[in-house]
Motif scaffolding. Sequence first.
Motif, PDB file in Angstrom:
ATOM      1  N   THR A  90      -7.833 -23.477   1.802  1.00 36.17           N
ATOM      2  CA  THR A  90      -7.306 -24.864   2.243  1.00 36.17           C
ATOM      3  C   THR A  90      -7.806 -25.190   3.698  1.00 36.17           C
ATOM      4  OG1 THR A  90      -5.397 -23.771   3.240  1.00 36.17           O
ATOM      5  CG2 THR A  90      -5.291 -24.299   0.692  1.00 36.17           C
ATOM      6  N   ARG A  91      -7.197 -26.349   3.953  1.00 34.08           N
ATOM      7  CA  ARG A  91      -7.779 -26.638   5.606  1.00 34.08           C
ATOM      8  C   ARG A  91      -6.810 -25.863   6.479  1.00 34.08           C
ATOM      9  NH1 ARG A  91     -11.063 -30.943   6.105  1.00 34.08           N
ATOM     10  NH2 ARG A  91     -10.119 -31.301   8.272  1.00 34.08           N
ATOM     11  N   HIS A  92      -5.829 -25.196   6.095  1.00 35.46           N
ATOM     12  CA  HIS A  92      -4.670 -24.664   7.003  1.00 35.46           C
ATOM     13  C   HIS A  92      -4.313 -23.167   6.405  1.00 35.46           C
ATOM     14  CE1 HIS A  92      -0.980 -24.612   9.707  1.00 35.46           C
ATOM     15  NE2 HIS A  92      -1.608 -23.646   9.935  1.00 35.46           N
TER      16      HIS A  92
ATOM     17  N   GLY B 174     -13.071 -26.468  13.098  1.00 39.73           N
ATOM     18  CA  GLY B 174     -11.761 -25.945  13.078  1.00 39.73           C
ATOM     19  C   GLY B 174     -11.432 -24.802  14.130  1.00 39.73           C
ATOM     20  N   SER B 175     -10.301 -24.119  14.103  1.00 38.92           N
ATOM     21  CA  SER B 175     -10.135 -23.039  14.921  1.00 38.92           C
ATOM     22  C   SER B 175      -9.414 -21.895  14.163  1.00 38.92           C
ATOM     23  CB  SER B 175      -9.537 -23.533  16.232  1.00 38.92           C
ATOM     24  OG  SER B 175      -8.144 -23.992  15.802  1.00 38.92           O
TER      25      SER B 175
ATOM     26  N   GLN C 206      -3.404 -19.186   5.763  1.00 41.77           N
ATOM     27  CA  GLN C 206      -2.617 -18.034   6.593  1.00 41.77           C
ATOM     28  C   GLN C 206      -2.668 -16.859   5.892  1.00 41.77           C
ATOM     29  OE1 GLN C 206       1.494 -19.572   6.675  1.00 41.77           O
ATOM     30  NE2 GLN C 206       0.981 -21.475   7.827  1.00 41.77           N
TER      31      GLN C 206
ATOM     32  N   HIS D 200      -6.327 -18.638  14.816  1.00 42.59           N
ATOM     33  CA  HIS D 200      -5.306 -18.483  15.520  1.00 42.59           C
ATOM     34  C   HIS D 200      -5.131 -16.656  15.479  1.00 42.59           C
ATOM     35  CE1 HIS D 200      -0.591 -18.622  16.554  1.00 42.59           C
ATOM     36  NE2 HIS D 200      -1.369 -18.082  17.573  1.00 42.59           N
TER      37      HIS D 200
ATOM     38  N   GLU E 133      -3.421 -17.589  11.244  1.00 35.71           N
ATOM     39  CA  GLU E 133      -3.756 -18.667  10.520  1.00 35.71           C
ATOM     40  C   GLU E 133      -5.333 -19.250  11.202  1.00 35.71           C
ATOM     41  OE1 GLU E 133      -0.817 -21.487  10.951  1.00 35.71           O
ATOM     42  OE2 GLU E 133      -0.683 -21.242  12.901  1.00 35.71           O
ATOM     43  N   ALA E 134      -5.511 -20.398  10.433  1.00 36.78           N
ATOM     44  CA  ALA E 134      -6.821 -21.115  10.806  1.00 36.78           C
ATOM     45  C   ALA E 134      -6.267 -22.523  10.599  1.00 36.78           C
ATOM     46  CB  ALA E 134      -8.036 -20.817  10.336  1.00 36.78           C
ATOM     47  N   LYS E 135      -6.909 -23.473  11.106  1.00 32.80           N
ATOM     48  CA  LYS E 135      -6.690 -24.934  10.847  1.00 32.80           C
ATOM     49  C   LYS E 135      -7.792 -25.584  11.096  1.00 32.80           C
ATOM     50  CE  LYS E 135      -5.188 -26.171  15.500  1.00 32.80           C
ATOM     51  NZ  LYS E 135      -4.218 -27.011  16.471  1.00 32.80           N
ATOM     52  N   GLY E 136      -8.089 -27.027  10.489  1.00 31.51           N
ATOM     53  CA  GLY E 136      -9.272 -27.715  10.573  1.00 31.51           C
ATOM     54  C   GLY E 136     -10.256 -27.305   9.996  1.00 31.51           C
TER      55      GLY E 136
ATOM     56  N   TRP F 115      -5.809 -19.347  20.361  1.00 30.11           N
ATOM     57  CA  TRP F 115      -6.377 -20.337  19.361  1.00 30.11           C
ATOM     58  C   TRP F 115      -8.056 -20.501  20.030  1.00 30.11           C
ATOM     59  CZ3 TRP F 115      -5.075 -22.384  14.883  1.00 30.11           C
ATOM     60  CH2 TRP F 115      -3.695 -22.338  14.656  1.00 30.11           C
TER      61      TRP F 115
END
Length: 573
Positions: free
Chosen positions: A96-98, A156-157, A100, A159, A61-64, A148
């Motif tokens: 999206t911001r998150h 963002g980052s 998967q 995973h 996944e990724a976030k931010g 991460w």
Amino acid sequence: MASNPVLESIPTPVAVDTTKQVEAAPEPTVEQTSLEKPRSELTLRRDKAVRNTIVNIVIVEAKGLPDSPDDRNSHGVYCKFRMGSQTHKSKSVPTTRHPQWREKLKLNLCSDQLLHISLWDKGKQKNFMGSCVLDLSLRERERTHDIWQDLDEGFGSIHLSVTICSTRQKESNEVANIEPNVEDWQSKYAFYSVPSDLCVVGQLHVKVIGAKGLCGKPSAYCTIELDNEKIQTPYISSTAEPVWNKSYVFNIYDVTSVLELKVCDSSINSILGDFLGRVSIPLLRIDSGEVRWYALKDNNKRRIAKGNCPRVRLEMNLCWNPVIASLKLFRPKQVKYIAKPPKFDIPLIYKNVKFIRDTFNFLFAINESFKRLFEWEDREYSTTVLCSWLVFWYYFHPWMTPLLIAALFPVVWFLDAKQRTDSRIQNGDDSNDHEEEVQNGESMKDKIKGLPEMTLTITDGIEYMVSVAERLHNLAKFKVPYLSYLAIVLLIGSAGVLYFIPIGYLMMAFGLYKYGRKRINPTRVLNNDLLDFISRIPDNKILKDWKELNVPEPNHYHQRLSASTSVTPDSKT
């Protein structure tokens, strides 16, 4: 002849004996050549080891991440991976911001050991979202790393789960085998010690010694998986009895997890594909320090795999903190990054439907047995149950409830052991295996014939439960005000009785009432008081039947039309 002063100022060239200089140059000594030669061999060996090393990557996944452009077009985000000349593009997921992905890929390790990652937004135009570089030379081999990684040129980052494994036995032996230090592990994960990482409750050391009886002469290798950590052994070519002697260490995040070992074939001419056998080993069933053989099963894990009694030999050492592990049992379980997609399995559906039918039949049988118990059909049995009921509630206290629940465990275990023993005496085998053989012996035609009966039983049971739920809901909605007010009065009266009279005496009185009704009224009909009251409440179907329609008003136009048609020609004259 006059001399030229310019020419005189230029010095005349002197002949130099180059042969003497060459001879004067010192030849390389034996020590120098011996030092330079191993260095080049070591470099070549390292390059060869890199070529025989694979990198298993799971894009989680990724976030931010930044928001996608608002251009009224659909957008998707995907990842690009590059290692040397190898590239891979992941699937595109909605931006999206998150996001998967939960996708896995495999790359060969290159000499620079740099993994380049970039994220892109795919819409009407491609938009760059960020990138990063992962140096795999800093990561330990034969281990799974949960990473991460922050994006360098963006927000963002990302995973990732990265595992670096050697595919050749020679290069794999250069990575030192990790031998367990049991004493250090026991002191580190003792119940009185607090580990630095509370997420890790212990460690598992697995030594894959070898296998025997494999089908054919495969190029065999093993994959060992525990939760989200997955390791691969080197390939052993053209033998049915491969020997690995490789050791691996896994972190334990849940002591109830299962170690999955799978033996595969990497050769091109594999008859069975790449699968040779598998085995599932729960961590709580591992005897630490024991070297033993495990039989390999087929892909369904019900029968032995093809081959000459295929088996794998393992040595495992397990250390875990019982206090931290017990506390983690009441936390959410770790979700696997790569989950198997659900499939339509007719035998499994048949088994589940049969189980639900048997459950409904069991509940109906329990209800009928209680009714007969209250009717004193067996006087000795009814008297014993009544006396036990009175004694139990006379001495009962609320703090005894957990003890009573705990007492059910040895009772159920004893009954199950007795059933297994009786089944072994009758069938000469385990009862579960016998039942499975019987189920496997049933043809698909017999299963299809039995489906209507089972479906009818399940439908009746579900319809009854839905009807009871609808009746209780309608009772609270005052669909029949008299019944709702009566229920409120009874509940208030019950609260007053419970306040003044202990629960034990009330239950004793309830038992005497149930058993005494037969003596008071021998001709009464078997019933349940609570269900009889609920049956008076209408469900949604009955309410629709009760719904009144509006009485239509007479239409004056139709009245005049009917009056004009009723006039005869004689009346007109």
